[in-house]
Design a protein around this motif. Structure first.
Motif, short mmCIF file in Angstrom:
data_model
loop_
_atom_site.label_atom_id
_atom_site.label_comp_id
_atom_site.label_asym_id
_atom_site.label_seq_id
_atom_site.Cartn_x
_atom_site.Cartn_y
_atom_site.Cartn_z
N GLU A 100 -50.96 25.75 27.52
CA GLU A 100 -51.59 24.49 27.13
C GLU A 100 -50.58 23.35 27.13
OE1 GLU A 100 -53.84 24.81 23.56
OE2 GLU A 100 -55.17 26.38 24.36
N ARG A 101 -49.50 23.51 27.89
CA ARG A 101 -48.54 22.42 28.03
C ARG A 101 -49.07 21.45 29.09
NH1 ARG A 101 -43.58 24.35 26.02
NH2 ARG A 101 -44.13 25.71 24.27
N PRO A 102 -49.37 20.21 28.74
CA PRO A 102 -50.01 19.31 29.71
C PRO A 102 -49.07 18.79 30.79
CG PRO A 102 -49.59 18.19 27.65
CD PRO A 102 -49.25 19.63 27.41
N VAL A 133 -47.87 15.60 32.72
CA VAL A 133 -47.79 14.21 32.25
C VAL A 133 -47.14 13.31 33.28
CG1 VAL A 133 -46.86 12.71 30.44
CG2 VAL A 133 -47.68 15.01 29.85
N GLU A 154 -39.82 15.05 27.99
CA GLU A 154 -39.39 16.39 28.34
C GLU A 154 -38.98 17.19 27.11
OE1 GLU A 154 -36.44 15.71 31.38
OE2 GLU A 154 -37.95 15.73 32.96
N VAL A 167 -43.39 19.38 27.89
CA VAL A 167 -44.48 19.26 28.86
C VAL A 167 -43.91 19.20 30.28
CG1 VAL A 167 -45.94 18.09 27.19
CG2 VAL A 167 -44.52 16.74 28.73
N PHE A 173 -49.75 15.46 22.83
CA PHE A 173 -49.66 16.67 23.63
C PHE A 173 -50.21 17.91 22.92
CE2 PHE A 173 -45.59 14.61 25.53
CZ PHE A 173 -46.36 13.75 26.28
N TYR A 174 -50.05 17.95 21.59
CA TYR A 174 -50.45 19.14 20.83
C TYR A 174 -51.27 18.72 19.61
CZ TYR A 174 -46.50 20.60 23.67
OH TYR A 174 -45.65 20.80 24.73
N THR A 180 -55.99 19.70 26.20
CA THR A 180 -54.95 19.57 27.21
C THR A 180 -55.24 20.53 28.35
OG1 THR A 180 -53.60 21.24 26.11
CG2 THR A 180 -53.19 18.94 25.54
#
Length: 400
Positions: free
Chosen positions: A188-190, A192, A215, A219, A305-306, A349
């Motif tokens: 689930e790291r988008p 970007v 970074e 992500v 992001f989270y 995400t």
């Protein structure tokens, strides 16, 4: 919070005890240069904007001026007596002779530069110091080095208590992000994209100062496929092909274009309303400059992001940070101007299947996992000693 390094604590304590002895303290900067600094520092010239912010948050009364002009919007978020400080032009100039003339005219007690620690930065500092006789410190402006810099420079400027207080806040922000990364699902790291400039077509490469905060959040920087470095220009077709899950605009013109122009309408980020305007006043939450100001950005980026792991109120965090670091109590109108275009909205995400790497930047999936990274940057130590006295052990310039 994890315990602080005992060596770092002893180093700061040694600086505090040394003040008032009438002797210059020996400081080993991030470029591993031994620099004798006076025990009392009243006038500090900053070489670049990141150093401006560092000295401003620690001891604004000792800041001689801003290295670059402040905009009207920036001045609205800075106490008036400091917003009116003169423009010095900094010390990072093509001509060392021009820098030496400026230093001779201003007569500072100390020059501070905060940025990438390169051979060029070390050579520049050494040359200006030899030409003027004014001590010149080079500091690592990496996010992980922020608490260390606040403690050490706070002690040098006679603001140890404040330096420690701000460093604890920075430690907490960094540790909180690391903790959230450890529980965030790896898929689930988008992906970007950070669009800089009026058209949004300038961005940061992997490892760039502009992308450090993003970074740090673990992500995927879509422009990292172009390699490592600083800034680069891309085309609209590049952004369309990448189709990022989240787009962050540095300037409002690009933000407005994303929301209103048909040229961007097909992007996932636009369709899902995951387009955000980075707060910029008085200093950017992502970069501009890449300094202490990025600490509030860590809270903000975590919320973007989270969102499932972020349970805090961004407005409360912004008020606290601005009060603590910039000594300004934000009005409701100022808070809304900063946060409303930047705040997270409901949405998931994009699931992307990348390895969990703690607080380290996540590589782009197409990059070879064992590809060598450029080296050559000397490790900063930031230790101190004094002529005629035993030296303390060196302190890492980029503390864990």
């Amino acid at each position: 919070m994890p315990p602080r390094s005992p060596i770092a604590f002893m180093t700061v304590l040694f600086l505090v005890l040394l003040a008032g002895t009438g002797r210059a303290a020996g400081f080993v900067d991030a470029a591993e240069r031994y620099v004798a600094v006076p025990d009392r520092i009243g006038r500090v010239m900053t070489a670049n904007p990141a150093a401006d912010v560092l000295v401003f948050v620690l001891a604004p009364e000792k800041l001689m001026g801003w290295s670059v002009p402040l905009s009207r919007g920036q001045r609205a978020y800075i106490p008036a007596n400091f917003a009116r400080l003169p423009i010095t032009g900094g010390a990072v100039r093509p001509s060392s002779a021009e820098t030496a003339q400026t230093v001779a005219r201003m007569r500072p007690d100390l020059i501070i530069e905060a940025g990438p620690v390169t051979p060029e930065a070390a050579a520049r500092a050494e040359q200006v110091q030899q030409q003027t006789g004014v001590p010149y410190l080079v500091l690592d402006n990496g996010i992980q080095a922020t608490p260390h810099n606040l403690r050490i420079i706070g002690a040098l400027l006679g603001a140890s208590e404040r330096g420690n207080d701000l460093a604890l806040y920075a430690d907490h922000a960094i540790d909180a992000l690391r903790g959230r990364l450890l529980i965030a699902p790896a898929d689930e790291r988008p992906i970007v994209y950070y669009g800089r400039g009026p058209d949004g077509l300038e961005t940061g490469l992997g490892g760039s100062q502009a992308m450090a905060a993003i970074e740090q959040a673990g992500v995927i920087n879509v422009a990292a496929r172009f390699g490592r470095g600083e800034l680069t220009r891309v085309t609209r077709d590049h952004v369309v092909d990448w189709n990022p899950a989240i787009i962050i605009a540095q300037q409002r013109s690009f933000y407005d274009a994303l929301l209103r122009s048909t040229a961007w309408r097909g992007l996932i980020a636009v369709a899902s309303k995951r387009v955000y305007l980075a707060p910029a006043d008085p200093f950017g939450w992502i970069d501009e400059p890449p300094g202490v100001n990025r600490i509030i950005g860590l809270y903000w980026l975590t919320s973007l992001f989270y969102p499932d792991q972020y349970q805090e109120d961004l407005r409360t965090n912004a008020r606290e940070f601005y009060d603590k670091f910039y000594r300004i109590k934000l009005t409701d109108r100022q808070v809304e101007a900063l946060v409303r275009p930047a705040e997270s909205r409901a949405g998931e995400t994009r699931r992307i299947g990348v390895p969990l790497l703690g607080a380290e930047p996540v590589p782009f999936p197409n990059v070879a996992p064992n590809a060598p990274l450029p080296s050559g940057r000397p490790p900063g130590r930031g230790g101190v000693g004094a002529p005629g006295l035993p030296n303390l052990p060196a302190v890492p310039g980029n503390p864990p």
